[in-house]
Design an enzyme around this catalytic site. Sequence first.
Site, PDB file in Angstrom:
ATOM      1  N   ARG A 132      55.956  55.045  29.570  1.00 22.41           N
ATOM      2  CA  ARG A 132      55.828  55.998  30.675  1.00 22.41           C
ATOM      3  C   ARG A 132      56.172  57.448  30.293  1.00 22.41           C
ATOM      4  NH1 ARG A 132      58.368  51.419  32.453  1.00 22.41           N
ATOM      5  NH2 ARG A 132      57.002  50.053  33.686  1.00 22.41           N
ATOM      6  N   GLY A 194      63.914  42.259  32.739  1.00 22.99           N
ATOM      7  CA  GLY A 194      63.695  41.375  33.873  1.00 22.99           C
ATOM      8  C   GLY A 194      62.542  40.414  33.650  1.00 22.99           C
ATOM      9  N   TRP A 243      64.906  49.482  33.517  1.00 22.35           N
ATOM     10  CA  TRP A 243      63.809  50.024  32.725  1.00 22.35           C
ATOM     11  C   TRP A 243      63.186  51.323  33.225  1.00 22.35           C
ATOM     12  CZ3 TRP A 243      59.811  49.987  36.105  1.00 22.35           C
ATOM     13  CH2 TRP A 243      59.740  48.952  37.057  1.00 22.35           C
ATOM     14  N   ASP A 320      61.819  38.506  43.163  1.00 20.84           N
ATOM     15  CA  ASP A 320      61.478  39.424  42.072  1.00 20.84           C
ATOM     16  C   ASP A 320      61.414  40.864  42.577  1.00 20.84           C
ATOM     17  OD1 ASP A 320      60.727  40.423  39.582  1.00 20.84           O
ATOM     18  OD2 ASP A 320      58.601  40.027  39.914  1.00 20.84           O
TER      19      ASP A 320
END
Length: 603
Positions: A132, A194, A243, A320
Site C-alpha cells: 500500500r 490475521g 497491518w 473476521d
Amino acid sequence: MAKVWMKEAIFAGLAALVLGSATANAEVDTIAQAKAEDWPSYHRTYNAWRYSPLAKINRGNVGKLQVAWTHQPGAITHGLQATPVVLDGVVYYSGSYNRVFAIDGASGEEIWHYYAKNKPEVEQIATAPYNRGVSVGNGLVYAGTSDGRAIALDAKTGKEVWVTQLVDTMKCGCLFTSPPLLVKDKAIFGSTQGGMPARGGGIFGLNAKTGEKIWYFDPVKDDTWGNNDQGESSAKYAGVGAWHVGSYDAEQNLIIYGTSNPTPWFDWAPAADGEKGFRRSDRVGARPGDNLYASSVVALNPDTGELKWYFQEHPHDDWDYDSTLGEFVLIDQGSKKLAVHQAKSGFVYVYDRTNGKIENVWTINKHVSFVKNVDPKTGQLIGRNPPATSEGHMFCPSMNGGRSWNAGSYNPDTKLWYNSRQELCTIAKTRPEKPQLEPLPNWYAGADISHVAPPNDVVHGALDAWNPLTGKKKWSVHDKYPRLSGVLSTKGRVVFSGDMRGRVYAYDGETGKTLWSFNTGSGIRGGIVTYAAKGEQYVLVPSGIGSHVFFGLAEAMPETKDFPPGATLFAFKLPSKAKAHSAAVHQKSNKRVQTSSLQANEH
C-alpha cells in the site's frame, strides 16, 4: 584543564541533545505541519484526515481536469493499491513486488526505481505480493517487504541505506503490506498476520536512521486464549497482526493502531448460554477466551511501545472483523480529544483518545445482522449472531467489511467525513479444521464461506457524507458496486473517489453532485491524493483493481471477474493558461471558418 574539558563535554552533550531533539521533531513537523503543496505521509497528516488545503482546483473548474502524465510500475498482480507520497515536488510510490519509484511530480519523468529482491517462495503466501505504499523522511524512503524486511532507501538515489529482517515470513506467514508511520526518531511498522495460524507479527518500533529494532508490541495476550479442543494453547495459532497505518497524537504522545482478527477466522464451537458464553469453555472449539488483543484498538507510547490503553471492539471475534483496517480520524471538539475509528463491522467508534473511553458508536451500513446493536455508551456488542454449523447461516455486513481498508476523508471546512460503503453479506458454515504450517502457513478459516446479497436487496456500494461524531448523513451517492478506492477532499470543497470499473469522480463536497469523471481503464483500489509542483495543482489517481476483497466479490457479482486488471498512476491538472488561451483562439477561428463556409453555401 579538567574544568575546561568538563565545560566542553557539557556543551557538546547539550548540543547533541538539542540537535537530537531537533532531528527527532523534524519528521513530526514535516507531517503534522505539512506544507500545503505536499502529501508527506500515507494519510497526509497524523490526524488521518486525508484533506488537502489546496484550492486551485475547486468546484468551479474541476470539470476541466485533464491528464498531465502517467506512470506504470510494470507489474499488475493485485493492481495498484498504494497511496502515493509527495514531498517537494517528488512523487514516491510503490507497486506490487515492492517496486518503488521516485517521479518528477511536474513532468512525470522517472527519477529512479528500486526493485526489492524478495525471496521467491513468499509469493505463494496469500497476502503477497501487493502493498500500500512507502513513507518518506530523514532523506530516506521506507518500505516493508513481502519477505518480512524493513528497508530504507536514499530518497535522492534509491540506493539501499539499511535493511532489517523483522519477521520470519516462511514460518509465521507474516509480512508487511503497509508503509511505516514515522514518529520522531522512529519508523513504526505493523505486520500482517490475521488468518495465518502462527505467531511473530505485531508492531515494531525501529530507529529510523539505522534500522535497529528498539521495541516490539506483541498483540497476543496469552492468558486470554484458552486451550483448544486438541488440548493446545490456542495462542500458539493466534495469528494477530496490525497491518495498516496508525495515527499519532503528539500532545498525548500516543500512536493508535488497530489489530487484526484472531485465527482461525471462525470458531466452530457454538457459543454457550449466558452473557459471557461467547468466550466458550476451555478445551472447547478453536480459541476459547476474549482473544486479546485481537480485533482491538491499542494506544502505545511511540518511544517505548508501552501499552497506554486498549479497547477490544469485537471480543472473541466471530466474524473476521479486524480493527486494523479503519483509519483513526483525530478530531477536537471543544475540550474533548476524540478519535473516530470505523471497524470492519461497519460500526464507527468515537473514542476519548486520552483514555480509550467510548463517546459514541454508530453504523455506516444499512444491513446489520451480526449483532442486534452496539451500545453507544459502552461499545459492548448486544445480541451476538455468530456463524453456526447449520446451512445458510448469514451475517451482515460480510467478512469483507462494511467498508474495506480504503480510507475516507474528513474535511474541516464542511465538517463532513466522506466515506465509502459496501452492502454485502456472508454465509459461513463452521467446521473443525487443522492449521496448515507446512510448507508455508496458509489461511486458517474454520468454516465454508460464500458471499451473497443482503436480504431483499442487491449487492451495492455508496459514497456517503457523514457527521463523523453523530452518524448523521448529509448526502449519498449510490454505486452498483462496492467502492474500494481511498477518498480525498480539499479546501476547494471537492471530493474525489473512484469505482471498481475504473472511473474516477469529482463531487461537490456540499451536495454530492458529480462535477467530473474520467475512465482510467481499470478499477481504483489505491489512495487518491493531491499536491502542487511548479505552481500547478495535481490530482494523483492510482488505477489498477486488485486485492482479496475484490476477488471475493466475484461469487456474488460474477461479472466482476471480467473487470480488466491494470496498474497505472494518473496525474491530472487544469489546462495551463497558455494552452487554454490557444484553445480559445482556435475555437474562435473555427467558428469564423464555419460562419464563412455557411455564408458561401447560402450564396
